[in-house]
Design a protein around this motif. Structure first.
Motif, PDB file in Angstrom:
ATOM      1  N   TYR A 140      47.900   0.493  23.113  1.00 34.12           N
ATOM      2  CA  TYR A 140      47.667   0.488  24.553  1.00 34.12           C
ATOM      3  C   TYR A 140      48.365  -0.737  25.147  1.00 34.12           C
ATOM      4  CZ  TYR A 140      45.070   0.953  28.962  1.00 34.12           C
ATOM      5  OH  TYR A 140      44.710   1.114  30.291  1.00 34.12           O
ATOM      6  N   GLY A 141      49.242  -0.486  26.101  1.00 38.73           N
ATOM      7  CA  GLY A 141      50.085  -1.557  26.607  1.00 38.73           C
ATOM      8  C   GLY A 141      49.354  -2.703  27.273  1.00 38.73           C
ATOM      9  N   SER A 142      48.270  -2.379  27.979  1.00 37.37           N
ATOM     10  CA  SER A 142      47.587  -3.410  28.758  1.00 37.37           C
ATOM     11  C   SER A 142      46.958  -4.495  27.899  1.00 37.37           C
ATOM     12  CB  SER A 142      46.520  -2.774  29.639  1.00 37.37           C
ATOM     13  OG  SER A 142      47.115  -1.906  30.585  1.00 37.37           O
ATOM     14  N   ASN A 143      46.471  -4.133  26.728  1.00 37.66           N
ATOM     15  CA  ASN A 143      45.808  -5.125  25.877  1.00 37.66           C
ATOM     16  C   ASN A 143      46.464  -5.292  24.514  1.00 37.66           C
ATOM     17  OD1 ASN A 143      44.989  -2.830  24.500  1.00 37.66           O
ATOM     18  ND2 ASN A 143      42.876  -2.907  25.233  1.00 37.66           N
ATOM     19  N   ARG A 144      47.534  -4.542  24.260  1.00 34.80           N
ATOM     20  CA  ARG A 144      48.279  -4.625  23.003  1.00 34.80           C
ATOM     21  C   ARG A 144      47.405  -4.367  21.795  1.00 34.80           C
ATOM     22  NH1 ARG A 144      52.901  -3.349  24.025  1.00 34.80           N
ATOM     23  NH2 ARG A 144      53.626  -4.237  22.049  1.00 34.80           N
ATOM     24  N   ARG A 145      46.439  -3.484  21.988  1.00 35.97           N
ATOM     25  CA  ARG A 145      45.562  -3.136  20.862  1.00 35.97           C
ATOM     26  C   ARG A 145      45.834  -1.706  20.411  1.00 35.97           C
ATOM     27  NH1 ARG A 145      39.445  -5.537  21.977  1.00 35.97           N
ATOM     28  NH2 ARG A 145      39.878  -7.598  21.126  1.00 35.97           N
ATOM     29  N   ASN A 146      45.691  -1.485  19.106  1.00 35.50           N
ATOM     30  CA  ASN A 146      45.823  -0.159  18.536  1.00 35.50           C
ATOM     31  C   ASN A 146      44.433   0.459  18.366  1.00 35.50           C
ATOM     32  OD1 ASN A 146      48.783   0.373  17.617  1.00 35.50           O
ATOM     33  ND2 ASN A 146      48.375  -1.770  17.087  1.00 35.50           N
ATOM     34  N   TYR A 147      44.249   1.629  18.988  1.00 30.75           N
ATOM     35  CA  TYR A 147      42.930   2.254  19.055  1.00 30.75           C
ATOM     36  C   TYR A 147      42.698   3.165  17.850  1.00 30.75           C
ATOM     37  CZ  TYR A 147      42.115   0.568  23.820  1.00 30.75           C
ATOM     38  OH  TYR A 147      41.888  -0.221  24.922  1.00 30.75           O
ATOM     39  N   ILE A 148      42.552   2.546  16.685  1.00 25.80           N
ATOM     40  CA  ILE A 148      42.321   3.302  15.462  1.00 25.80           C
ATOM     41  C   ILE A 148      41.274   2.603  14.604  1.00 25.80           C
ATOM     42  CG2 ILE A 148      44.270   2.162  14.318  1.00 25.80           C
ATOM     43  CD1 ILE A 148      44.642   4.772  12.682  1.00 25.80           C
ATOM     44  N   ALA A 149      40.445   3.427  13.969  1.00 20.74           N
ATOM     45  CA  ALA A 149      39.406   2.931  13.073  1.00 20.74           C
ATOM     46  C   ALA A 149      39.510   3.643  11.729  1.00 20.74           C
ATOM     47  CB  ALA A 149      38.024   3.171  13.679  1.00 20.74           C
ATOM     48  N   TRP A 150      38.951   3.014  10.719  1.00 19.33           N
ATOM     49  CA  TRP A 150      38.871   3.593   9.369  1.00 19.33           C
ATOM     50  C   TRP A 150      37.410   3.628   8.918  1.00 19.33           C
ATOM     51  CZ3 TRP A 150      42.942   5.595   6.667  1.00 19.33           C
ATOM     52  CH2 TRP A 150      44.237   5.238   7.067  1.00 19.33           C
ATOM     53  N   TYR A 151      37.058   4.737   8.237  1.00 23.97           N
ATOM     54  CA  TYR A 151      35.703   4.925   7.745  1.00 23.97           C
ATOM     55  C   TYR A 151      35.733   5.266   6.257  1.00 23.97           C
ATOM     56  CZ  TYR A 151      34.658   5.591  12.715  1.00 23.97           C
ATOM     57  OH  TYR A 151      34.545   5.433  14.083  1.00 23.97           O
ATOM     58  N   GLN A 152      34.650   4.929   5.595  1.00 25.81           N
ATOM     59  CA  GLN A 152      34.413   5.311   4.204  1.00 25.81           C
ATOM     60  C   GLN A 152      33.201   6.239   4.173  1.00 25.81           C
ATOM     61  OE1 GLN A 152      32.073   2.554   1.692  1.00 25.81           O
ATOM     62  NE2 GLN A 152      33.832   2.498   0.316  1.00 25.81           N
ATOM     63  N   GLN A 153      33.305   7.353   3.473  1.00 23.76           N
ATOM     64  CA  GLN A 153      32.165   8.251   3.326  1.00 23.76           C
ATOM     65  C   GLN A 153      31.936   8.577   1.867  1.00 23.76           C
ATOM     66  OE1 GLN A 153      32.287  12.262   4.993  1.00 23.76           O
ATOM     67  NE2 GLN A 153      30.102  12.153   5.481  1.00 23.76           N
ATOM     68  N   LYS A 154      30.790   8.214   1.377  1.00 21.26           N
ATOM     69  CA  LYS A 154      30.389   8.571   0.012  1.00 21.26           C
ATOM     70  C   LYS A 154      29.581   9.854   0.053  1.00 21.26           C
ATOM     71  CE  LYS A 154      30.500   3.788  -1.516  1.00 21.26           C
ATOM     72  NZ  LYS A 154      29.782   2.653  -2.164  1.00 21.26           N
ATOM     73  N   PRO A 155      29.528  10.589  -1.055  1.00 18.53           N
ATOM     74  CA  PRO A 155      28.812  11.876  -1.074  1.00 18.53           C
ATOM     75  C   PRO A 155      27.377  11.742  -0.580  1.00 18.53           C
ATOM     76  CG  PRO A 155      30.117  11.629  -3.055  1.00 18.53           C
ATOM     77  CD  PRO A 155      30.197  10.317  -2.340  1.00 18.53           C
ATOM     78  N   ARG A 156      27.000  12.708   0.252  1.00 17.57           N
ATOM     79  CA  ARG A 156      25.633  12.798   0.765  1.00 17.57           C
ATOM     80  C   ARG A 156      25.234  11.592   1.618  1.00 17.57           C
ATOM     81  NH1 ARG A 156      26.239  14.639  -3.992  1.00 17.57           N
ATOM     82  NH2 ARG A 156      25.737  12.647  -5.017  1.00 17.57           N
ATOM     83  N   GLN A 157      26.222  10.913   2.179  1.00 13.22           N
ATOM     84  CA  GLN A 157      25.965   9.796   3.083  1.00 13.22           C
ATOM     85  C   GLN A 157      26.761   9.963   4.379  1.00 13.22           C
ATOM     86  OE1 GLN A 157      26.454   5.864   1.452  1.00 13.22           O
ATOM     87  NE2 GLN A 157      25.502   6.392  -0.513  1.00 13.22           N
ATOM     88  N   PRO A 158      26.301   9.354   5.471  1.00 11.83           N
ATOM     89  CA  PRO A 158      27.134   9.359   6.672  1.00 11.83           C
ATOM     90  C   PRO A 158      28.319   8.420   6.484  1.00 11.83           C
ATOM     91  CG  PRO A 158      25.210   7.977   6.997  1.00 11.83           C
ATOM     92  CD  PRO A 158      25.021   8.656   5.669  1.00 11.83           C
ATOM     93  N   PRO A 159      29.327   8.549   7.314  1.00  6.24           N
ATOM     94  CA  PRO A 159      30.456   7.614   7.242  1.00  6.24           C
ATOM     95  C   PRO A 159      30.008   6.181   7.537  1.00  6.24           C
ATOM     96  CG  PRO A 159      31.019   9.562   8.522  1.00  6.24           C
ATOM     97  CD  PRO A 159      29.541   9.601   8.299  1.00  6.24           C
ATOM     98  N   ARG A 160      30.826   5.248   7.087  1.00  7.54           N
ATOM     99  CA  ARG A 160      30.585   3.832   7.337  1.00  7.54           C
ATOM    100  C   ARG A 160      31.853   3.237   7.941  1.00  7.54           C
ATOM    101  NH1 ARG A 160      30.751  -0.751   2.547  1.00  7.54           N
ATOM    102  NH2 ARG A 160      30.258  -2.584   3.810  1.00  7.54           N
TER     103      ARG A 160
END
Lengths: 113, 121
Positions: free
Chosen positions: A31-51
């Protein structure tokens, strides 16, 4: 809609090795205004919600081990796990939040070789 | 420490309306942040459903927009999801989560454990 494509779909690495997961977006997430990249990474183990692991492409969430790091800008991003541990076996997802819908990548399944 | 917990019927008949609630504890929904829903069909990936910003603005996945409503009951600190005219393809684990408010719905930094919904007659 912004499409997120991860590679590879699955990955096997040895304990102590480095694992690298890639994510490519169909549009720039910088995003040009703040020079930030709008992306996240998650880890999900079996039978658990993402983290949440990483946001703003490279900011580690509180409590996440330092062996997890994120990099990249624009349309190409990488999640790197240095010195792989047994507890890192999981499926990893990238997600963009620049635009709605906040689409996820299809996931990368990480296993121990 | 904020905690979220989904609840719902578990089994819904085709063409009916799926209604889920997310009980938020440890934080007032109206105090900020954004609150959203994500689903995951068995053995498959994550699908964003939509979000409710603390300002009251809602954001929906375009693929579901005609069937979905996200709302909040401030008096009970409850987030709700309504999905109309369900089909078998709506069978999934449904998660509610807290999103960072970054001007738009941001990353999910807290998640509920999820509730499994099956659509079947």
């Amino acid at each position: 809609d912004i499409v997120m494509t991860q590679s590879p779909d699955s990955l096997a690495a040895s304990l102590g090795e480095r694992a690298t997961i890639n994510c490519k977006s169909s549009q720039s997430l910088l995003y040009g205004s703040n020079r930030r990249n709008y992306i996240a990474w998650y880890q999900q183990k079996p039978r658990q919600p993402p983290r949440l692991l990483i946001y703003w492409a490279s900011t580690r969430e509180s409590g996440v081990p330092e062996r997890f790091s994120g990099s990249g800008s624009g349309t190409d991003f990488t999640l790197t796990i240095t010195s792989l541990q047994a507890e890192d076996v999981a499926t990893y997802y990238c997600q963009q939040y620049l635009d709605t819908p906040n689409n996820f990548g299809q996931g990368t399944k990480l296993e121990i070789k | 420490q904020v905690q979220l917990k989904e609840s719902g019927p578990g089994l819904v008949k085709p063409s009916e309306t799926l209604s889920l609630t997310c009980n938020v504890s440890g934080y007032s929904i109206n105090n900020g942040y954004c609150w959203g829903w994500v689903r995951q069909p068995p053995g498959r990936g994550l699908e964003y459903i939509g979000s409710l910003y603390f300002t009251g603005n809602t954001y929906y996945n375009s693929s579901l927009k005609s069937r979905v409503t996200i709302s909040v009951d401030s008096s009970k600190n409850l987030l709700s999801l309504s999905l109309r005219s369900v089909a078998a393809s709506d069978s999934a684990m449904y998660y509610c989560g807290r999103q960072q408010a970054v001007g738009v719905p941001g990353p999910f930094d807290q998640w509920g454990p999820g509730t499994l919904v099956t659509v079947s007659s």
